[in-house]
Design a protein around this motif. Structure first.
Motif, mmCIF file in Angstrom:
data_model
loop_
_atom_site.group_PDB
_atom_site.id
_atom_site.type_symbol
_atom_site.label_atom_id
_atom_site.label_comp_id
_atom_site.label_asym_id
_atom_site.label_seq_id
_atom_site.Cartn_x
_atom_site.Cartn_y
_atom_site.Cartn_z
ATOM 1 N N GLU A 26 47.837 -29.003 28.624
ATOM 2 C CA GLU A 26 47.937 -29.825 27.418
ATOM 3 C C GLU A 26 49.355 -29.847 26.870
ATOM 4 O O GLU A 26 50.033 -30.861 26.914
ATOM 5 C CB GLU A 26 47.002 -29.276 26.328
ATOM 6 C CG GLU A 26 45.529 -29.426 26.657
ATOM 7 C CD GLU A 26 44.685 -28.547 25.756
ATOM 8 O OE1 GLU A 26 45.198 -28.031 24.752
ATOM 9 O OE2 GLU A 26 43.481 -28.373 26.070
ATOM 10 N N ALA A 27 49.786 -28.696 26.402
ATOM 11 C CA ALA A 27 51.051 -28.611 25.677
ATOM 12 C C ALA A 27 52.246 -29.062 26.518
ATOM 13 O O ALA A 27 53.151 -29.712 26.028
ATOM 14 C CB ALA A 27 51.267 -27.188 25.180
ATOM 15 N N LEU A 28 52.217 -28.719 27.795
ATOM 16 C CA LEU A 28 53.361 -29.061 28.643
ATOM 17 C C LEU A 28 53.178 -30.394 29.341
ATOM 18 O O LEU A 28 53.907 -30.717 30.263
ATOM 19 C CB LEU A 28 53.613 -27.975 29.703
ATOM 20 C CG LEU A 28 54.121 -26.603 29.242
ATOM 21 C CD1 LEU A 28 55.381 -26.738 28.413
ATOM 22 C CD2 LEU A 28 53.081 -25.844 28.470
ATOM 23 N N GLY A 29 52.213 -31.176 28.888
ATOM 24 C CA GLY A 29 51.996 -32.460 29.527
ATOM 25 C C GLY A 29 51.090 -32.323 30.729
ATOM 26 O O GLY A 29 51.125 -31.323 31.421
ATOM 27 N N PRO A 30 50.265 -33.336 30.960
ATOM 28 C CA PRO A 30 49.286 -33.294 32.043
ATOM 29 C C PRO A 30 49.958 -33.341 33.411
ATOM 30 O O PRO A 30 49.287 -33.262 34.418
ATOM 31 C CB PRO A 30 48.459 -34.577 31.829
ATOM 32 C CG PRO A 30 48.852 -35.088 30.483
ATOM 33 C CD PRO A 30 50.214 -34.598 30.228
ATOM 34 N N ALA A 128 60.473 -28.361 26.585
ATOM 35 C CA ALA A 128 59.361 -28.005 25.708
ATOM 36 C C ALA A 128 59.669 -26.745 24.892
ATOM 37 O O ALA A 128 59.082 -26.516 23.846
ATOM 38 C CB ALA A 128 58.088 -27.805 26.522
#
Lengths: 203, 203
Positions: A26-30, A128
């Motif tokens: 989620e946080a780091l992008g799919p 990120a």
DNA sequence: CGTCCGATATATCGAGTCGATACATCGAAG
DNA sequence: CTTCGATGTATCGACTCGATATATCGGACG
């Protein structure tokens, strides 16, 4: 660089492996999902290095609950369960927290110019966590990335020009699309760099 | 899927490892470069499977040239050199050609829906050889890819919406940029799919 | 009430890739 | 003539992946 991602997430909150994997998606992008086959060995490496350690799981309430299962189990198995229970919650969870060594390692990994930069994933990951970098290091990161993309763009253009006859329609279309995408990436980076300089000037 | 790339290039021309690596960096776009540590083992696997074989290098002229070096070399070394000379040119090149088995393997790999699809590199690679696919398989490839991107887009939007407060500026900017890039990828694919359907209707 | 199923959770395996490195030859520049 | 960078093959250890094994939990359904 999976270590960096793990440490970065544990900096904000204690987590167990399964949850960690979900956050990474989620946080780091799919784009950057991680498999368990990478995650668990990485956690073991970090634990062995003293960068993370398993913390008390299931801390509040419920105290020493529910060992029964089916009344009696073999001595072997019971001992195993007891050993697990020391650092695990009722569900077999192993919750990790970051240590001081881990904090230091995080800083080091984030600041390092690794050989695996140039990799798209690597840059996205570092970005990120860019808020943990000093302003000048952040600018350096963005500009190194920009240089890489400019280089990629040059090679793309060369490839399109060189193979204008040998390339079939699909390859050519892919190259042209990649060229445009790279141009947009560079523009986006320029925007970030400009913002960064303004912030810097304002200090 | 490195095997697929190698076979695809050897289909068009006999090549040796070093040249193969360069072509992989050019023809398939500068995004998918391969290391020697992958390439040579892959060539050995393909050779063991009978999909490629080393062909006579340095074929014309020059016949049996220049063994001298420094007059005499140890028997061991001389024997080694002789063994090499059988399938190698003067410079130690090992030129590979594709076999019938290799052709069959290529078709198989290209048509297969591998677990490693969904990977960007995999799609780009297959697209580069899409001209070898029948029209319907080509359409299937494009549409599977489109579905993956639509899914990615949905997860990106969810992530942006969910973490609108928890995400810092850098992560948010990255997510938004990725969202736009994915939208463009889908539009590009739609164009390809439309072309494909027109071609199909015209036959 | 049981029991079956899907989500949660940890862990290992073999295969494949990577960057680093070693080694050797060739052509050209100095 | 010698040094240097490009060409060329090859292996090593570290890491990641997808597949798979194992086990527990919560709820649905009869």
């Amino acid at each position: 660089m999976l270590e960096l991602a793990i440490l970065g997430l544990l900096k904000e909150q204690e987590l167990h492996g399964y949850e960690l994997k979900k956050r990474l998606g989620e946080a780091l992008g799919p784009l950057s999902s991680v498999s368990f086959g990478s995650l668990y060995p990485a956690l073991n490496r970090l634990e062995a290095a003293g960068a993370v350690k398993a913390v008390e799981a299931n801390p509040g309430g419920v105290g020493a609950p529910a060992v029964p299962m089916t009344g009696s189990l073999g001595g072997e198995l019971a001992a195993y369960r007891a050993r697990r229970a020391a650092t695990r919650g009722s569900r077999g969870k192993k919750v990790y927290g970051i240590t001081d060594r881990g904090q230091a390692l995080f800083e080091e990994l984030l600041a390092a110019e690794s050989a695996t930069d140039g990799d798209d994933k690597s840059f996205n990951l570092k970005l990120a966590f860019a808020r943990y970098l000093p302003s000048d290091a952040r600018l350096g990161l963005l500009e190194r990335r920009r240089a890489q993309l400019v280089d990629r763009l040059a090679r793309l253009r060369t490839a399109v020009r060189t193979g204008r006859e040998r390339l079939d329609d699909y390859s050519r279309s892919l190259m042209e699309h990649s060229t445009e995408a790279t141009e947009r990436d560079i523009s986006w980076l320029d925007k970030l760099i400009q913002n960064e300089r303004q912030e810097e000037g304002r200090t």
